[in-house]
Scaffold this motif. Structure first.
Motif, mmCIF file in Angstrom:
data_model
loop_
_atom_site.group_PDB
_atom_site.id
_atom_site.type_symbol
_atom_site.label_atom_id
_atom_site.label_comp_id
_atom_site.label_asym_id
_atom_site.label_seq_id
_atom_site.Cartn_x
_atom_site.Cartn_y
_atom_site.Cartn_z
ATOM 1 N N GLN A 25 34.231 -6.359 64.898
ATOM 2 C CA GLN A 25 34.647 -7.759 64.796
ATOM 3 C C GLN A 25 35.240 -8.143 63.443
ATOM 4 O OE1 GLN A 25 30.872 -7.437 65.564
ATOM 5 N NE2 GLN A 25 31.837 -6.480 67.337
ATOM 6 N N ASN A 26 35.036 -7.314 62.434
ATOM 7 C CA ASN A 26 35.380 -7.700 61.068
ATOM 8 C C ASN A 26 36.609 -6.970 60.541
ATOM 9 O OD1 ASN A 26 32.897 -9.342 60.632
ATOM 10 N ND2 ASN A 26 31.930 -7.369 61.010
ATOM 11 N N ALA A 27 37.279 -7.582 59.559
ATOM 12 C CA ALA A 27 38.417 -6.940 58.906
ATOM 13 C C ALA A 27 37.961 -5.751 58.069
ATOM 14 C CB ALA A 27 39.159 -7.949 58.028
ATOM 15 N N PHE A 28 36.719 -5.821 57.566
ATOM 16 C CA PHE A 28 36.131 -4.707 56.822
ATOM 17 C C PHE A 28 35.071 -4.058 57.712
ATOM 18 C CE2 PHE A 28 38.002 -7.280 53.555
ATOM 19 C CZ PHE A 28 38.411 -6.379 52.579
ATOM 20 N N PRO A 29 35.409 -2.957 58.374
ATOM 21 C CA PRO A 29 34.469 -2.340 59.322
ATOM 22 C C PRO A 29 33.161 -1.928 58.651
ATOM 23 C CG PRO A 29 36.666 -1.437 59.578
ATOM 24 C CD PRO A 29 36.685 -2.255 58.323
ATOM 25 N N GLY A 30 32.084 -2.040 59.425
ATOM 26 C CA GLY A 30 30.775 -1.660 58.925
ATOM 27 C C GLY A 30 30.540 -0.165 58.999
ATOM 28 N N VAL A 31 29.418 0.250 58.416
ATOM 29 C CA VAL A 31 29.058 1.670 58.373
ATOM 30 C C VAL A 31 28.926 2.243 59.780
ATOM 31 C CG1 VAL A 31 27.264 3.301 57.672
ATOM 32 C CG2 VAL A 31 27.919 1.439 56.135
ATOM 33 N N THR A 32 28.344 1.468 60.685
ATOM 34 C CA THR A 32 28.129 1.971 62.045
ATOM 35 C C THR A 32 29.451 2.296 62.735
ATOM 36 O OG1 THR A 32 26.076 0.704 62.247
ATOM 37 C CG2 THR A 32 27.103 1.442 64.289
ATOM 38 N N THR A 33 30.403 1.386 62.628
ATOM 39 C CA THR A 33 31.707 1.627 63.256
ATOM 40 C C THR A 33 32.383 2.857 62.663
ATOM 41 O OG1 THR A 33 32.027 -0.714 63.767
ATOM 42 C CG2 THR A 33 34.005 0.654 63.650
ATOM 43 N N LYS A 34 32.338 2.999 61.356
ATOM 44 C CA LYS A 34 32.969 4.156 60.707
ATOM 45 C C LYS A 34 32.337 5.463 61.185
ATOM 46 C CE LYS A 34 34.355 1.704 56.515
ATOM 47 N NZ LYS A 34 34.134 1.553 55.057
ATOM 48 N N MET A 35 31.022 5.435 61.361
ATOM 49 C CA MET A 35 30.331 6.633 61.834
ATOM 50 C C MET A 35 30.701 6.957 63.280
ATOM 51 S SD MET A 35 26.255 7.179 62.455
ATOM 52 C CE MET A 35 26.332 6.198 63.956
ATOM 53 N N SER B 111 43.451 -0.011 58.900
ATOM 54 C CA SER B 111 43.738 0.703 57.655
ATOM 55 C C SER B 111 42.475 1.134 56.929
ATOM 56 C CB SER B 111 44.583 -0.178 56.731
ATOM 57 O OG SER B 111 43.862 -1.339 56.336
ATOM 58 N N ARG B 112 41.337 0.629 57.350
ATOM 59 C CA ARG B 112 40.068 0.966 56.702
ATOM 60 C C ARG B 112 39.215 1.896 57.550
ATOM 61 N NH1 ARG B 112 40.818 -4.896 55.763
ATOM 62 N NH2 ARG B 112 41.444 -5.094 53.573
ATOM 63 N N LEU B 113 39.837 2.479 58.575
ATOM 64 C CA LEU B 113 39.150 3.413 59.461
ATOM 65 C C LEU B 113 39.910 4.750 59.462
ATOM 66 C CD1 LEU B 113 38.400 0.951 62.393
ATOM 67 C CD2 LEU B 113 36.688 2.033 60.925
ATOM 68 N N CYS C 19 33.355 6.285 64.919
ATOM 69 C CA CYS C 19 34.755 6.671 65.141
ATOM 70 C C CYS C 19 34.902 8.158 65.441
ATOM 71 C CB CYS C 19 35.612 6.311 63.925
ATOM 72 S SG CYS C 19 36.021 4.561 63.848
ATOM 73 N N LYS C 20 33.959 8.962 64.993
ATOM 74 C CA LYS C 20 34.030 10.399 65.220
ATOM 75 C C LYS C 20 33.703 10.777 66.666
ATOM 76 C CE LYS C 20 32.144 11.097 60.562
ATOM 77 N NZ LYS C 20 30.970 11.640 59.811
#
Length: 204
Positions: free
Chosen positions: A64-74, A91-93, A76-77
């Motif tokens: 939901q956010n412009a700055f993705p959280g740690v969970t989303t980044k994890m 751009s932040r993923l 993505c794999k």
């Protein structure tokens, strides 16, 4: 005729910003027949989607956010589909994934509730209403600004003002508001709470 049963797990929590998009997705999925696990961020979401991935269940996540959280980044794999509310999040993923920009899901009750229905349900007259919040955890700068706004108008009773101070705001906001001469607990035009549970009515 035999119908297959709809089996969906949606995991998201910790704050309303994660929970309400999950509820919106759940309401929409009632109209469809996928077998999928959907995550909307928050610390509870990661283990559930990882387990689903290991079991071979289709997975999707929504940020939901412009700055993705740690969970989303994890996640993505692992997840099959990655949705984001804002283009800036892409751009932040990780670059090696495909992303779908969807905007943020909105509950039907927010769209369909009229101002008249909401005012009746909340017990309000025709005075203007101010709604303010800084997120489920609370944003200090927003809270401090709202305290000044309350000092300027609260005692006149010209307006209603509903404000969510958030979890962290509980530690300082009540005293800050009182120090500005606003006895908010005894003013019927104010509702200062940690969290707003009837957001659909308040937004309407």
């Amino acid at each position: 005729m035999e119908y297959s049963r709809l089996r969906v797990i949606i995991s998201g929590g910790g704050t309303g910003g994660h929970i309400f998009p999950a509820l919106s997705i759940a309401n929409k999925l009632k109209e469809l027949n996928p077998d999928i696990v959907v995550g909307t961020g928050g610390y509870t979401c990661g283990p559930v989607l990882r387990k689903a991935h290991k079991l071979g269940i289709k997975t999707a996540t929504h940020e939901q956010n412009a700055f993705p959280g740690v969970t989303t980044k994890m996640l993505c794999k692992y997840v099959d589909e990655i949705m984001v509310a804002m283009p800036e999040a892409v751009s932040r993923l990780p670059e090696n994934r495909k992303y779908t920009v969807t905007g943020n899901p909105v509950r039907a009750s927010i769209i369909n509730t009229t101002k008249e229905q909401a005012r009746r349900a909340l017990g309000l007259d025709d005075r203007p209403m101010i709604l303010s919040l800084g997120g489920s955890l609370g944003a200090r700068a927003v809270n401090e600004a709202v305290a000044d706004v309350l000092a300027a108008h609260a005692n006149t009773k010209k307006y209603y003002h509903f404000h969510a101070i958030g979890k962290y705001g509980m530690s300082f906001m009540p005293e800050l508001i009182r120090s500005k001469g606003v006895d908010y607990e005894n003013l019927d035009n104010l509702r200062i709470t940690e969290y707003i549970y009837d957001m659909d009515l308040c937004m309407a």
